[in-house]
Design a protein around this motif. Structure first.
Motif, PDB file in Angstrom:
ATOM      1  N   LEU A   1     -10.814  43.777  58.965  1.00 33.39           N
ATOM      2  CA  LEU A   1     -10.158  42.486  59.703  1.00 33.39           C
ATOM      3  C   LEU A   1     -11.337  41.586  60.603  1.00 33.39           C
ATOM      4  O   LEU A   1     -10.990  40.545  60.587  1.00 33.39           O
ATOM      5  N   PRO A   2     -12.327  42.111  60.788  1.00 35.12           N
ATOM      6  CA  PRO A   2     -13.318  41.148  61.880  1.00 35.12           C
ATOM      7  C   PRO A   2     -13.762  40.291  60.815  1.00 35.12           C
ATOM      8  O   PRO A   2     -14.036  38.947  61.450  1.00 35.12           O
ATOM      9  N   MET A   3     -13.949  40.539  59.327  1.00 38.95           N
ATOM     10  CA  MET A   3     -14.300  39.451  58.425  1.00 38.95           C
ATOM     11  C   MET A   3     -13.158  38.568  57.911  1.00 38.95           C
ATOM     12  O   MET A   3     -13.484  37.261  57.981  1.00 38.95           O
ATOM     13  N   LEU A   4     -12.025  39.072  57.804  1.00 37.09           N
ATOM     14  CA  LEU A   4     -10.738  38.209  57.675  1.00 37.09           C
ATOM     15  C   LEU A   4     -10.436  37.048  58.793  1.00 37.09           C
ATOM     16  O   LEU A   4     -10.239  36.029  58.547  1.00 37.09           O
ATOM     17  N   GLU A   5     -10.891  37.816  59.781  1.00 41.90           N
ATOM     18  CA  GLU A   5     -10.403  36.782  61.134  1.00 41.90           C
ATOM     19  C   GLU A   5     -11.437  35.756  61.375  1.00 41.90           C
ATOM     20  O   GLU A   5     -11.445  34.764  62.165  1.00 41.90           O
ATOM     21  N   ALA A   6     -12.768  35.872  60.641  1.00 46.16           N
ATOM     22  CA  ALA A   6     -13.737  34.882  60.879  1.00 46.16           C
ATOM     23  C   ALA A   6     -13.882  33.760  59.886  1.00 46.16           C
ATOM     24  O   ALA A   6     -14.735  32.786  60.161  1.00 46.16           O
ATOM     25  N   VAL A   7     -13.184  33.680  58.940  1.00 48.57           N
ATOM     26  CA  VAL A   7     -13.413  33.045  57.773  1.00 48.57           C
ATOM     27  C   VAL A   7     -12.274  31.701  57.894  1.00 48.57           C
ATOM     28  O   VAL A   7     -11.270  31.919  58.310  1.00 48.57           O
ATOM     29  N   GLY A   8     -12.536  30.635  56.952  1.00 50.84           N
ATOM     30  CA  GLY A   8     -11.364  29.747  56.781  1.00 50.84           C
ATOM     31  C   GLY A   8     -10.130  30.115  56.078  1.00 50.84           C
ATOM     32  O   GLY A   8      -9.344  29.589  56.046  1.00 50.84           O
TER      33      GLY A   8
END
Length: 280
Positions: A228-235
């Motif tokens: 989730l932290p990765m998914l929330e960080a990207v375009g």
């Protein structure tokens, strides 16, 4: 903004339930390489467990392993970035896990090696994890003073919840998710707790800064709370179809499940912009 970098989870995303990667997914990854799009695998696996899969897929460049604990060059295995827990965070997490009746699993050597206490604290899930990797039994004081990327615990949901409550306020990233070893819960759901210096999102941000790739030009695909932290960080964020509904966020694309080639669907449709079947 066009996608310049694909960040993709391994287990449950590229790797199916039978531990294989489909030909369609392999072709999609090759398509990224042909299009000049960097592929960065972002996995909870230790490097020694991830490297054979990455090399079998023919991937090059960097991989984020140990849940964000280290960035490694795939060809050489060299660590190019790593995170270390602050001393107060490490000691606090060890104490919180012990106070909750669980075994602290202190990940040292960039997440490749565990320090742990007396085996009487091992849950069934912990014992199974230790059977898959290196572990050194040591004292509580040695665990509290180690140089570590993260501390883990595995066990019944009630004990994991108690440990997490005790960790609130520590200067670290906390993640709770289903345990990879679903044994020994005594009728409860078996979970794992991570208290970490870095998570998948923070490590991906650091790597993208180094590569000079804006986060808006990054696509990410994952299936678990640790993603989730990765998914929330990207375009461009893509959640695999088998993921818990509670992980869904506004703006995320939902791919088919892993065994239905969800990662390939996401790469074809949202990264390469190739014609692909609509998701069910």
């Amino acid at each position: 903004m066009s996608v310049r970098l694909l960040a993709v989870d391994l287990d449950g995303t590229l790797v199916r339930g039978d531990r294989t990667v489909s030909d369609r997914t392999r072709a999609a990854l090759t398509g990224c390489d042909d299009a000049g799009i960097r592929v960065v695998v972002v996995t909870a696996r230790r490097w020694l467990a991830a490297a054979p899969v990455l090399r079998n897929l023919g991937l090059q460049g960097m991989a984020i392993v140990a849940g964000g604990g280290a960035v490694r060059d795939i060809a050489s295995g060299r660590v190019t970035m790593s995170g270390v827990l602050r001393g107060d965070a490490l000691a606090g997490a060890v104490d919180a896990i012990l106070a909750s009746g669980l075994q602290p699993m202190v990940a040292v050597d960039h997440g490749e090696h565990y320090l742990a206490g007396h085996p009487r604290h091992d849950s069934s899930a912990t014992a199974r994890q230790f059977a898959r990797g290196r572990v050194t039994r040591t004292t509580v004081d040695a665990m509290r003073r180690a140089v570590a990327a993260r501390v883990l615990a595995m066990g019944p949901a009630s004990r994991i919840a108690a440990a997490a409550r005790r960790c609130v306020g520590l200067p670290c990233h906390l993640i709770i998710q289903d345990c990879i070893h679903r044994v020994g819960g005594g009728g409860e759901r078996v979970l794992e707790l991570h208290a970490a210096a870095e998570n998948k999102g923070t490590s991906l941000r650091r790597l993208c800064r180094q590569l000079r790739v804006p986060m808006g030009a990054v696509a990410a695909v994952g299936d678990a709370p640790s993603d989730l932290p990765m998914l929330e960080a990207v375009g461009t964020a893509v959640l695999m179809g088998q993921a818990e509904a509670g992980l869904r966020r506004r703006g995320m694309a939902i791919a088919p499940a892993v065994d239905a080639d969800g990662a390939a669907w996401a790469i074809e449709r949202l990264v390469l912009c190739a014609a692909a079947p609509q998701a069910a």
